[in-house]
Design a protein around this motif. Structure first.
Motif, PDB file in Angstrom:
ATOM      1  N   VAL A  40      39.702 -45.079  62.078  1.00 24.99           N
ATOM      2  CA  VAL A  40      40.307 -46.232  61.258  1.00 24.99           C
ATOM      3  C   VAL A  40      41.257 -46.937  61.824  1.00 24.99           C
ATOM      4  O   VAL A  40      41.919 -46.351  62.606  1.00 24.99           O
ATOM      5  CB  VAL A  40      40.952 -45.332  60.132  1.00 24.99           C
ATOM      6  CG1 VAL A  40      41.759 -46.296  59.214  1.00 24.99           C
ATOM      7  CG2 VAL A  40      40.078 -44.467  59.311  1.00 24.99           C
ATOM      8  N   TYR A  65      39.414 -42.938  46.791  1.00 31.24           N
ATOM      9  CA  TYR A  65      40.143 -41.794  47.268  1.00 31.24           C
ATOM     10  C   TYR A  65      39.890 -40.490  46.742  1.00 31.24           C
ATOM     11  O   TYR A  65      40.230 -39.439  47.339  1.00 31.24           O
ATOM     12  CB  TYR A  65      41.545 -42.018  47.554  1.00 31.24           C
ATOM     13  CG  TYR A  65      42.504 -41.993  46.129  1.00 31.24           C
ATOM     14  CD1 TYR A  65      42.396 -43.091  45.399  1.00 31.24           C
ATOM     15  CD2 TYR A  65      42.796 -40.746  45.906  1.00 31.24           C
ATOM     16  CE1 TYR A  65      43.167 -43.095  44.132  1.00 31.24           C
ATOM     17  CE2 TYR A  65      43.865 -40.801  44.704  1.00 31.24           C
ATOM     18  CZ  TYR A  65      44.017 -41.946  43.776  1.00 31.24           C
ATOM     19  OH  TYR A  65      44.692 -41.765  42.732  1.00 31.24           O
ATOM     20  N   GLN A  91      33.297 -50.892  60.926  1.00 33.26           N
ATOM     21  CA  GLN A  91      33.097 -49.570  60.614  1.00 33.26           C
ATOM     22  C   GLN A  91      31.370 -48.982  60.905  1.00 33.26           C
ATOM     23  O   GLN A  91      30.532 -49.793  60.688  1.00 33.26           O
ATOM     24  CB  GLN A  91      33.030 -48.998  59.028  1.00 33.26           C
ATOM     25  CG  GLN A  91      32.977 -47.694  58.815  1.00 33.26           C
ATOM     26  CD  GLN A  91      33.501 -47.562  57.410  1.00 33.26           C
ATOM     27  OE1 GLN A  91      33.757 -48.155  56.428  1.00 33.26           O
ATOM     28  NE2 GLN A  91      33.308 -46.128  57.070  1.00 33.26           N
ATOM     29  N   ASP A 149      44.475 -48.740  61.485  1.00 36.38           N
ATOM     30  CA  ASP A 149      45.552 -48.891  60.568  1.00 36.38           C
ATOM     31  C   ASP A 149      47.000 -48.895  61.392  1.00 36.38           C
ATOM     32  O   ASP A 149      46.899 -49.015  62.620  1.00 36.38           O
ATOM     33  CB  ASP A 149      45.462 -47.779  59.323  1.00 36.38           C
ATOM     34  CG  ASP A 149      45.796 -46.501  60.104  1.00 36.38           C
ATOM     35  OD1 ASP A 149      45.764 -46.245  61.215  1.00 36.38           O
ATOM     36  OD2 ASP A 149      45.070 -45.347  59.245  1.00 36.38           O
ATOM     37  N   SER A 206      42.202 -50.828  57.582  1.00 42.74           N
ATOM     38  CA  SER A 206      42.825 -50.227  56.522  1.00 42.74           C
ATOM     39  C   SER A 206      44.467 -50.471  56.285  1.00 42.74           C
ATOM     40  O   SER A 206      45.001 -50.061  57.543  1.00 42.74           O
ATOM     41  CB  SER A 206      42.595 -48.753  56.124  1.00 42.74           C
ATOM     42  OG  SER A 206      43.221 -47.967  55.285  1.00 42.74           O
ATOM     43  N   LYS A 207      44.777 -51.133  55.337  1.00 47.34           N
ATOM     44  CA  LYS A 207      46.105 -51.070  55.216  1.00 47.34           C
ATOM     45  C   LYS A 207      47.006 -52.101  56.205  1.00 47.34           C
ATOM     46  O   LYS A 207      48.251 -52.284  56.326  1.00 47.34           O
ATOM     47  CB  LYS A 207      47.014 -49.685  55.104  1.00 47.34           C
ATOM     48  CG  LYS A 207      46.627 -48.756  53.952  1.00 47.34           C
ATOM     49  CD  LYS A 207      47.418 -47.621  54.043  1.00 47.34           C
ATOM     50  CE  LYS A 207      46.899 -46.748  55.443  1.00 47.34           C
ATOM     51  NZ  LYS A 207      47.490 -45.342  55.303  1.00 47.34           N
TER      52      LYS A 207
END
Length: 344
Positions: free
Chosen positions: A166, A10, A213, A168, A195-196
């Motif tokens: 994304v 990140y 992606q 998420d 993600s997450k």
């Protein structure tokens, strides 16, 4: 450089040299404590500034989590580009709010990624400015022409309704499952990294396709094969202040759009004929039905879209930001540019 066996995905340093940009991802040993990570990153940043010959750089932060190891750098200006309310996201670092307060106190100018976020932050800084999403209209307009279907999308029949971004906690997975069940003839295409959330918990159906992606350059080709573009956001803390860039990108591609009632989408685009806003799953499905019936009527809504796009170019956004940063640099004197150094 420090020997590495662990990446900090990140964090990136971006060094601007003339018209070029270098993105450098620092790596530190995985066994470092948070304090050791800060010291190591501060040292790597110092090395980067020496190698590039940068003196009194503009420090531009997209996350408060980088302030702790960069606060010692003598800068011509400090910019905080607050793109999201990161503290509302799942797994947000415990020290994020404290770091943001420190960065706000040091920043010369603050940008926010939209008006809702600006309204939430405007009392926290004397020089704060909203910048809703812009668009590279020419890039996405390529989807208006005949484009070869990507290999993983080509076998999927139509009609196709698609989303990219994304995947998420900001998405309403129950809504997607309901739409797939209610309209088994629709093919719902989901493009983007997970993600997450546990991929095993994503809704599954024969007409729900998770393609993973893709690169920015690939997006127009996927869009070209969709009949309606989707923004199935959950209405929760994580989406309260978002201003989705994809709204304008979808419209620039010549796709009609169905969105849940994200505040900034309602604020800026509720009068756009090519976009429908739906409060619940039933309304979302009905809005998609309506736009599918209108998919060949571009002449009714495309001129309005093209007029709208002229007001949201990245070039115009850059010019406004550049003017504000130039003013911030002019107002800051050199003694104010020196911060307490991180302990070595």
């Amino acid at each position: 450089m420090i020997p590495t066996d662990h990446s900090l995905p990140y964090l990136e340093f971006h060094a601007f040299q003339g018209t070029s940009v270098q993105a450098i991802r620092p790596r530190v040993p995985h066994h470092f404590s948070p304090a050791e990570v800060d010291r190591a990153l501060a040292g790597l940043l110092d090395q980067l500034l020496i190698i590039t010959g940068a003196r009194l750089p503009v420090l531009w932060f997209y996350t408060p989590q980088m302030w702790s190891f960069a606060r010692h750098v003598a800068a011509s200006a400090v910019v905080y580009d607050c793109m999201d309310e990161l503290s509302s996201f799942r797994f947000a670092p415990a020290d994020l709010r404290a770091n943001e307060r420190a960065l706000m106190a040091a920043a010369d100018v603050v940008f926010t990624g939209g008006y809702s976020l600006y309204e939430a932050k405007r009392d926290q800084h004397h020089n704060i400015h909203p910048f809703p999403s812009s668009v590279d209209a020419a890039h996405f307009a390529a989807a208006r022409k005949a484009v070869a279907d990507p290999a993983d999308q080509a076998p999927i029949s139509g009609p196709r309704l698609g989303y990219y971004g994304v995947i998420d906690e900001r998405l309403d997975f129950d809504l997607l499952a309901a739409a797939a069940k209610a309209r088994p003839d629709w093919q719902i295409v989901m493009v983007g990294p997970v993600s997450k959330v546990d991929p095993a918990t994503l809704p599954q159906a024969p007409n729900l396709h998770w393609l993973g992606q893709k690169s920015y350059d690939q997006l127009p080709a996927y869009l070209a094969g969709w009949d309606v573009a989707l923004m199935p956001f959950a209405i929760n803390e994580a989406t309260r202040h978002i201003s989705p860039t994809k709204t304008l990108e979808y419209l620039a591609s010549g796709r009609q759009v169905v969105s849940t009632p994200v505040r900034d989408v309602v604020r800026h685009y509720s009068d756009v004929r090519a976009l429908r806003i739906a409060e619940d799953a039933a309304g979302f499905i009905a809005a998609c039905d309506y736009l599918l019936a209108q998919r060949d009527a571009h002449a009714k809504w495309l001129p309005q879209v093209d007029r709208l796009l002229t007001s949201y170019s990245w070039d115009a956004t850059f010019r406004k930001m550049d003017d504000l940063i130039t003013e911030a640099v002019a107002e800051r004197s050199l003694p104010q540019a020196t911060f307490d150094r991180v302990d070595a």
